[in-house]
Design a protein around this motif. Structure first.
Motif, PDB file in Angstrom:
ATOM      1  N   PRO A  52     -58.525  41.379 -33.281  1.00 23.71           N
ATOM      2  CA  PRO A  52     -57.368  41.191 -34.172  1.00 23.71           C
ATOM      3  C   PRO A  52     -56.078  40.893 -33.403  1.00 23.71           C
ATOM      4  N   GLU A  53     -55.995  41.388 -32.153  1.00 23.99           N
ATOM      5  CA  GLU A  53     -54.789  41.175 -31.343  1.00 23.99           C
ATOM      6  C   GLU A  53     -54.559  39.703 -30.998  1.00 23.99           C
ATOM      7  N   PHE A  54     -55.562  38.855 -31.149  1.00 25.26           N
ATOM      8  CA  PHE A  54     -55.415  37.439 -30.800  1.00 25.26           C
ATOM      9  C   PHE A  54     -54.233  36.832 -31.549  1.00 25.26           C
ATOM     10  N   ALA A  55     -54.180  37.071 -32.856  1.00 25.98           N
ATOM     11  CA  ALA A  55     -53.119  36.476 -33.661  1.00 25.98           C
ATOM     12  C   ALA A  55     -52.972  37.220 -34.973  1.00 25.98           C
ATOM     13  N   GLU A  56     -51.733  37.457 -35.361  1.00 24.26           N
ATOM     14  CA  GLU A  56     -51.453  38.025 -36.681  1.00 24.26           C
ATOM     15  C   GLU A  56     -51.637  36.918 -37.721  1.00 24.26           C
ATOM     16  N   PRO A  57     -52.329  37.197 -38.823  1.00 24.80           N
ATOM     17  CA  PRO A  57     -52.482  36.157 -39.846  1.00 24.80           C
ATOM     18  C   PRO A  57     -51.124  35.722 -40.394  1.00 24.80           C
ATOM     19  N   ARG A  58     -50.996  34.425 -40.659  1.00 21.90           N
ATOM     20  CA  ARG A  58     -49.753  33.932 -41.230  1.00 21.90           C
ATOM     21  C   ARG A  58     -49.655  34.312 -42.706  1.00 21.90           C
ATOM     22  N   ILE A  59     -48.453  34.246 -43.232  1.00 27.11           N
ATOM     23  CA  ILE A  59     -48.275  34.401 -44.678  1.00 27.11           C
ATOM     24  C   ILE A  59     -48.274  32.979 -45.218  1.00 27.11           C
ATOM     25  N   ALA A  60     -49.249  32.660 -46.057  1.00 26.68           N
ATOM     26  CA  ALA A  60     -49.321  31.303 -46.585  1.00 26.68           C
ATOM     27  C   ALA A  60     -48.226  31.112 -47.631  1.00 26.68           C
ATOM     28  N   GLY A  61     -47.474  30.021 -47.488  1.00 23.92           N
ATOM     29  CA  GLY A  61     -46.409  29.730 -48.446  1.00 23.92           C
ATOM     30  C   GLY A  61     -46.944  28.993 -49.671  1.00 23.92           C
ATOM     31  N   MET A  62     -46.100  28.886 -50.690  1.00 27.81           N
ATOM     32  CA  MET A  62     -46.506  28.216 -51.939  1.00 27.81           C
ATOM     33  C   MET A  62     -46.946  26.774 -51.666  1.00 27.81           C
ATOM     34  N   LYS A  63     -46.213  26.093 -50.763  1.00 21.65           N
ATOM     35  CA  LYS A  63     -46.530  24.708 -50.430  1.00 21.65           C
ATOM     36  C   LYS A  63     -47.944  24.607 -49.808  1.00 21.65           C
ATOM     37  N   ASP A  64     -48.236  25.566 -48.908  1.00 21.53           N
ATOM     38  CA  ASP A  64     -49.549  25.592 -48.251  1.00 21.53           C
ATOM     39  C   ASP A  64     -50.659  25.807 -49.282  1.00 21.53           C
ATOM     40  N   ILE A  65     -50.383  26.704 -50.244  1.00 26.49           N
ATOM     41  CA  ILE A  65     -51.411  27.029 -51.240  1.00 26.49           C
ATOM     42  C   ILE A  65     -51.643  25.828 -52.164  1.00 26.49           C
ATOM     43  N   LEU A  66     -50.550  25.142 -52.535  1.00 28.53           N
ATOM     44  CA  LEU A  66     -50.693  23.939 -53.373  1.00 28.53           C
ATOM     45  C   LEU A  66     -51.474  22.859 -52.632  1.00 28.53           C
ATOM     46  N   ALA A  67     -51.141  22.673 -51.359  1.00 31.49           N
ATOM     47  CA  ALA A  67     -51.842  21.660 -50.554  1.00 31.49           C
ATOM     48  C   ALA A  67     -53.318  22.032 -50.386  1.00 31.49           C
ATOM     49  N   ALA A  68     -53.585  23.340 -50.293  1.00 31.60           N
ATOM     50  CA  ALA A  68     -54.961  23.819 -50.091  1.00 31.60           C
ATOM     51  C   ALA A  68     -55.873  23.383 -51.231  1.00 31.60           C
ATOM     52  N   GLY A  69     -55.312  23.342 -52.456  1.00 36.00           N
ATOM     53  CA  GLY A  69     -56.091  22.965 -53.630  1.00 36.00           C
ATOM     54  C   GLY A  69     -56.603  21.536 -53.556  1.00 36.00           C
ATOM     55  N   LYS A  70     -55.970  20.718 -52.711  1.00 42.10           N
ATOM     56  CA  LYS A  70     -56.368  19.307 -52.609  1.00 42.10           C
ATOM     57  C   LYS A  70     -57.298  19.051 -51.427  1.00 42.10           C
ATOM     58  N   LYS A  71     -57.551  20.096 -50.633  1.00 41.61           N
ATOM     59  CA  LYS A  71     -58.427  19.905 -49.459  1.00 41.61           C
ATOM     60  C   LYS A  71     -59.895  19.962 -49.866  1.00 41.61           C
ATOM     61  N   PRO A  72     -60.773  19.314 -49.075  1.00 42.38           N
ATOM     62  CA  PRO A  72     -62.190  19.290 -49.459  1.00 42.38           C
ATOM     63  C   PRO A  72     -62.858  20.667 -49.418  1.00 42.38           C
ATOM     64  N   MET A  73     -63.527  20.990 -50.525  1.00 38.06           N
ATOM     65  CA  MET A  73     -64.274  22.248 -50.612  1.00 38.06           C
ATOM     66  C   MET A  73     -65.725  21.892 -50.923  1.00 38.06           C
ATOM     67  N   ASN A  74     -66.615  22.173 -49.989  1.00 38.01           N
ATOM     68  CA  ASN A  74     -68.032  21.885 -50.201  1.00 38.01           C
ATOM     69  C   ASN A  74     -68.747  23.190 -50.546  1.00 38.01           C
ATOM     70  N   VAL A  75     -69.085  23.334 -51.822  1.00 36.86           N
ATOM     71  CA  VAL A  75     -69.722  24.583 -52.250  1.00 36.86           C
ATOM     72  C   VAL A  75     -71.145  24.270 -52.683  1.00 36.86           C
ATOM     73  N   GLU A  76     -72.073  25.034 -52.175  1.00 36.09           N
ATOM     74  CA  GLU A  76     -73.476  24.796 -52.515  1.00 36.09           C
ATOM     75  C   GLU A  76     -74.182  26.109 -52.817  1.00 36.09           C
ATOM     76  N   GLY A  77     -75.371  26.009 -53.383  1.00 32.96           N
ATOM     77  CA  GLY A  77     -76.169  27.204 -53.647  1.00 32.96           C
ATOM     78  C   GLY A  77     -77.123  27.451 -52.498  1.00 32.96           C
ATOM     79  N   ALA A  78     -78.060  28.380 -52.700  1.00 36.48           N
ATOM     80  CA  ALA A  78     -79.018  28.705 -51.644  1.00 36.48           C
ATOM     81  C   ALA A  78     -80.259  27.850 -51.792  1.00 36.48           C
TER      82      ALA A  78
END
Lengths: 295, 247
Positions: free
Chosen positions: B181-207
């Motif tokens: 955990p000491e490697f890096a503290e997680p960032r606080i994602a901003g609203m802009k980051d979260i909005l942009a995240a919705g447009k990134k590719p998400m590959n979801v599959e079953g088993a």
């Protein structure tokens, strides 16, 4: 005849695990990647890891020894290097290690779930059970065995990791394991200078100073050995004074072994008051000096 | 540098209820990214930022409920470019051996990679075994406890924080590294980051099927409560006397 296969890094770990292995199997085989360990197992192997290699890469040799010796149960020490060796052997066996085991009864291992929110019982589905144990589960002094230690040559894997340097961590002056009394500080301390109040109380009580996770990982007020909780130290002093600690399960799991838990917190609804023997609601800046003076 | 980061989606333990029979009820718990895996994501993002032209793809295996819109966006809002998630109830509660096998399949789908970053240990089991099992499955080097890493010429120069020493290592790539955990503290994602995240590719599959179990869970229960006095004081002298008597 059942056989236990022990993988250890430290000498104390080797002795503890061999003592535990004796309870689980008739015969005990030890592989150590730290110092050679005698008098703990029926057969003791030592792998001398070259200075330019990492002990984690001793897995080629460890797995070969396992192939030759076998074992119905594998006991691994819970250090990062031994965990690597255990994982490599488990992968080869199609097994998965049950880690942080506190007890094994009839093939069922008990360990914590979600940092102590739950207690989990699980067993190996395959032929070989693989467990790892933190310090203190077994009694090192009970280990018995041969004085002979067989040297096993380190065999590097393909694409071995190169070790280019090593620096001993500054010896810690924290000794929570042997402490009769511990004063633990939590997020209730708003400023680093307020810690002096806890130091004064600890001095009066002859106590060691400890902390909850945020004070060791979030801010750097404490060395990480001082952090009590699920992924930190698990302590059992006579008296544990939790100051400014809310009492999350993840912390309390580390101090539940204390005979008496004392809590000081300004929030009367803090969960710590449901898990303590003696509680005092108040601002630590006024309560601690008063308590120190009254002792 | 092409970086994969493995993360586990787990129920939020703050939402766990203890049922009347002492069993734990996770059914109403929100899904979150396992705490230390957030540090792993941040570590991956920082390594990528230090090496021009890098990509970060997240891989994750879990039950159907892991396919949660908010959680997926939370992952992608932290410097991750693409997500590969296998979400199927057949993949619920997998042990490290089975998890590694499923993660290896996702890694193959994610394309070429140089390093797979994992967290210190998961919030539920904290076994610290998935990274090394994955390395074994893929036949690559593994180091754990990594607190810093720099890419150099087909290698990763890393520092590992072990129990009593700090080790400097050169890890030939490709490799799996588990970060402290000491490697890096997680960032606080901003609203802009979260909005942009919705447009990134998400590959979801079953088993493709239910993996065999290497470990069988027998029970999960709330811990037995330690009997404590729960005595409250409002007089410091009486409080001090009680503390003194306990020593």
């Amino acid at each position: 005849m059942s056989k236990a296969f022990v993988i250890a890094e430290t000498e104390n770990g080797a002795r503890e695990l061999c003592a535990g292995a004796r309870k689980l199997a008739d015969e005990v085989v030890l592989v150590s990647v730290g110092a050679p360990v005698s008098g703990a197992a029926d057969k003791s192997f030592h792998i001398d890891v070259p200075a330019g290699n990492i002990a984690d890469d001793a897995y080629v040799t460890v797995n070969k020894i396992y192939d030759a010796e076998g074992g119905d149960v594998v006991l691994g020490e819970q250090t990062l290097r031994a965990l690597s060796l255990v994982g490599r052997l488990a992968a080869k066996l199609g097994a998965a290690a049950i880690t942080g085991v506190s007890a094994v009864e009839g093939g069922v291992a008990t360990s914590m779930y979600f940092g102590g929110t739950g207690v989990r019982e699980a067993k190996a589905a395959g032929d070989v059970a693989v467990y790892t144990f933190g310090p203190g589960v077994f009694d090192a002094s009970e280990a018995t065995g041969t004085d002979a230690v067989e040297e096993a040559a380190f065999e590097a894997p393909e694409n071995a990791v190169a070790k280019t340097g090593s620096e001993a961590l500054p010896p810690s002056d924290v000794n929570l394991a042997g402490a009769d009394a511990i004063v633990a500080c939590g997020r209730g301390f708003g400023a680093e200078e307020d810690l002096q109040l806890a130091r004064d109380l600890a001095a009066k009580l002859g106590a060691e100073l400890a902390c909850s996770r945020p004070l060791a990982e979030g801010v750097d007020w404490f060395p990480r050995e001082a952090y009590v909780g699920v992924s930190g130290a698990v302590v059992s002093p006579k008296v544990y004074v939790a100051v400014g600690i809310s009492g999350q399960m993840q912390h309390m799991v580390g101090c539940n072994g204390a005979d008496v838990i004392v809590a000081v917190n300004k929030d009367k609804n803090a969960p710590v008051f449901k898990a303590c023997d003696y509680g005092f609601v108040g601002d630590l800046k006024t309560v601690l000096p008063a308590l120190t003076a009254a002792l | 540098m092409n970086i994969l980061v493995a993360c586990k989606i787990v129920p939020d333990d703050q939402d766990v209820k203890v049922a009347g029979d002492g069993s734990l009820d996770f059914s109403r718990a929100h899904k979150v990214v396992s705490t230390y895996d957030l540090n792993a994501i941040e570590a991956a993002a920082q390594i990528a930022a230090a090496n021009d032209g890098s990509t970060v793809k997240a891989i994750s295996v879990g039950p159907k409920k892991a396919d949660d819109s908010k959680t997926k966006k939370n992952i992608l809002a932290r410097g991750v470019d693409e997500l590969f998630l296998a979400a199927d109830d057949a993949l619920d509660g997998l042990d490290a051996f089975a998890t590694a096998a499923e993660l290896a399949k996702l890694a193959a789908k994610a394309g070429d990679w140089d390093v797979i970053v994992t967290g210190d240990g998961s919030a539920d089991l904290y076994a610290k075994q998935t990274g090394v099992q994955l390395a074994a499955k893929l036949g690559v080097p593994f180091v754990s406890g990594v607190v810093s890493a720099e890419a150099a010429d087909g290698k990763l120069v890393a520092k590992r924080l072990l129990e009593s020493e700090e080790e400097t290592v050169e890890v030939p790539l490709p490799a799996v590294v588990s970060v402290a955990p000491e490697f890096a503290e997680p960032r606080i994602a901003g609203m802009k980051d979260i909005l942009a995240a919705g447009k990134k590719p998400m590959n979801v599959e079953g088993a493709e099927g239910a993996p065999a179990k290497a470990v069988e869970e027998v029970s999960v229960k709330a811990p037995a409560e330690v009997d404590r006095k729960k005595e409250m004081f409002d007089d410091v002298d009486a409080f001090a006397a009680a503390v003194k008597a306990a020593l």
